[in-house]
Motif scaffolding. Sequence first.
Motif, PDB file in Angstrom:
ATOM      1  N   HIS A   6       0.816  -1.200   0.000  1.00 46.13           N
ATOM      2  CA  HIS A   6       0.000   0.000   0.000  1.00 46.13           C
ATOM      3  C   HIS A   6       0.859   1.264   0.000  1.00 46.13           C
ATOM      4  O   HIS A   6       0.382   2.346   0.357  1.00 46.13           O
ATOM      5  N   THR A   7       2.126   1.117  -0.404  1.00 48.48           N
ATOM      6  CA  THR A   7       3.059   2.241  -0.337  1.00 48.48           C
ATOM      7  C   THR A   7       3.744   2.439  -1.682  1.00 48.48           C
ATOM      8  O   THR A   7       4.368   1.514  -2.214  1.00 48.48           O
ATOM      9  N   ALA A   8       3.626   3.650  -2.227  1.00 43.36           N
ATOM     10  CA  ALA A   8       4.202   3.971  -3.538  1.00 43.36           C
ATOM     11  C   ALA A   8       5.170   5.134  -3.408  1.00 43.36           C
ATOM     12  O   ALA A   8       5.141   5.905  -2.440  1.00 43.36           O
ATOM     13  N   ILE A   9       6.044   5.271  -4.415  1.00 42.20           N
ATOM     14  CA  ILE A   9       6.970   6.400  -4.478  1.00 42.20           C
ATOM     15  C   ILE A   9       6.995   6.887  -5.912  1.00 42.20           C
ATOM     16  O   ILE A   9       6.935   6.093  -6.856  1.00 42.20           O
ATOM     17  N   SER A  10       7.057   8.225  -6.087  1.00 42.00           N
ATOM     18  CA  SER A  10       6.811   8.783  -7.415  1.00 42.00           C
ATOM     19  C   SER A  10       7.609  10.057  -7.629  1.00 42.00           C
ATOM     20  O   SER A  10       7.867  10.821  -6.691  1.00 42.00           O
ATOM     21  N   GLY A  11       7.987  10.295  -8.900  1.00 42.17           N
ATOM     22  CA  GLY A  11       8.654  11.546  -9.217  1.00 42.17           C
ATOM     23  C   GLY A  11       8.849  11.746 -10.702  1.00 42.17           C
ATOM     24  O   GLY A  11       8.656  10.827 -11.503  1.00 42.17           O
ATOM     25  N   CYS A  12       9.232  12.983 -11.061  1.00 45.33           N
ATOM     26  CA  CYS A  12       9.511  13.356 -12.445  1.00 45.33           C
ATOM     27  C   CYS A  12      10.985  13.703 -12.606  1.00 45.33           C
ATOM     28  O   CYS A  12      11.605  14.245 -11.688  1.00 45.33           O
ATOM     29  N   SER A  13      11.526  13.447 -13.758  1.00 45.97           N
ATOM     30  CA  SER A  13      12.905  13.757 -14.114  1.00 45.97           C
ATOM     31  C   SER A  13      13.871  13.169 -13.081  1.00 45.97           C
ATOM     32  O   SER A  13      13.925  11.955 -12.917  1.00 45.97           O
TER      33      SER A  13
END
Length: 250
Positions: free
Chosen positions: A119-126
Amino acid sequence: MILFHSEKIAHYEICVILPSGYDSTKQYRTIYMHDGGDTAIQCVNYIDHLIISGQIEPLIIIGIEPNDRHDDYTPWAAPSLSPHTPMFGGQAEAYLHTVVTRIKPYIDAHYATNPAPSHTAISGCSFGGLVSIFASYYYPDVFHQYISLSASFWYEDVLRFIQGEQVKRQESTYVKPTVNRENHQLCLYVGELEGIYKDTVQVHMVDYTMKAHHEFIKEGYLEPNLLFEIKCALAYLRPDFIELRSINFL
C-alpha cells in the motif's frame, strides 16, 4: 474537502495531502512524491474528483521538498551538464535512507496509513523519477509501487548500472542488486519528443528510457504490473484562452 498539512521532518519540508472524508480510524494507501508533491498539487482537484467519484480509492499523498534536488536525487557524484554550475552531489542513497527511516515512520505514526509495502508507492519526475527507480533497488521491501515520469536515465553511468554493469565512482563501487519483482508495479513514462533539441546527453532521453524499460522486463516485472507509455503532449487551444506553461526540470 482535501486537507493540506505542513510538517518539518528530518530537515525536510513535507506537505501531507489528506483525501476528502479523511477518517483517522481507517488505513489509507500512501504515495511519497518528490519535489514537494508538485505534480499532485497541480491536479489536486482532479485527484479529489477521482476519489469522490469512486474511480480510485482514497489515498494520502506525502510531498517531500528537496534540500537540493541535484544532490538528493542523484545516485553518485557526476559533472554538471553546464559550465560554471555545481556538479551533481550523488546523495540519493542518503536521501532515501532518510525517507525510509525518518519520514515514513513519522507519517505512519501520525496519520491513518496502511504502512504495508503493498500500500506504499513512491513517485517523481525527471530526477525525481530517477531516484524513485533507485528506491526500487535500495528499498524493495518498503515500496511496491513506483511511478517514474521522464526519468533522467541520461545521468552518467545510470544506464550501465541498470544493465547490470559495475559502476565505479571515486572510491565506491555500485552494483545493481537482484530484486524480486513479483509484487512490484512500475509506471514508466517519457514524452516521445523529449530531449530531441538538446545539445547534451539529454538528447538520448527516449532511447535510454526504452533501454531501461527492456532491462526492467528482464528484472522480472509481471506483464500486467509494468506500464510503459511514450506519448506526445498535445496543446489544447481555445480562441479566448491560451495557456503556456514551462516546467524547467532536468
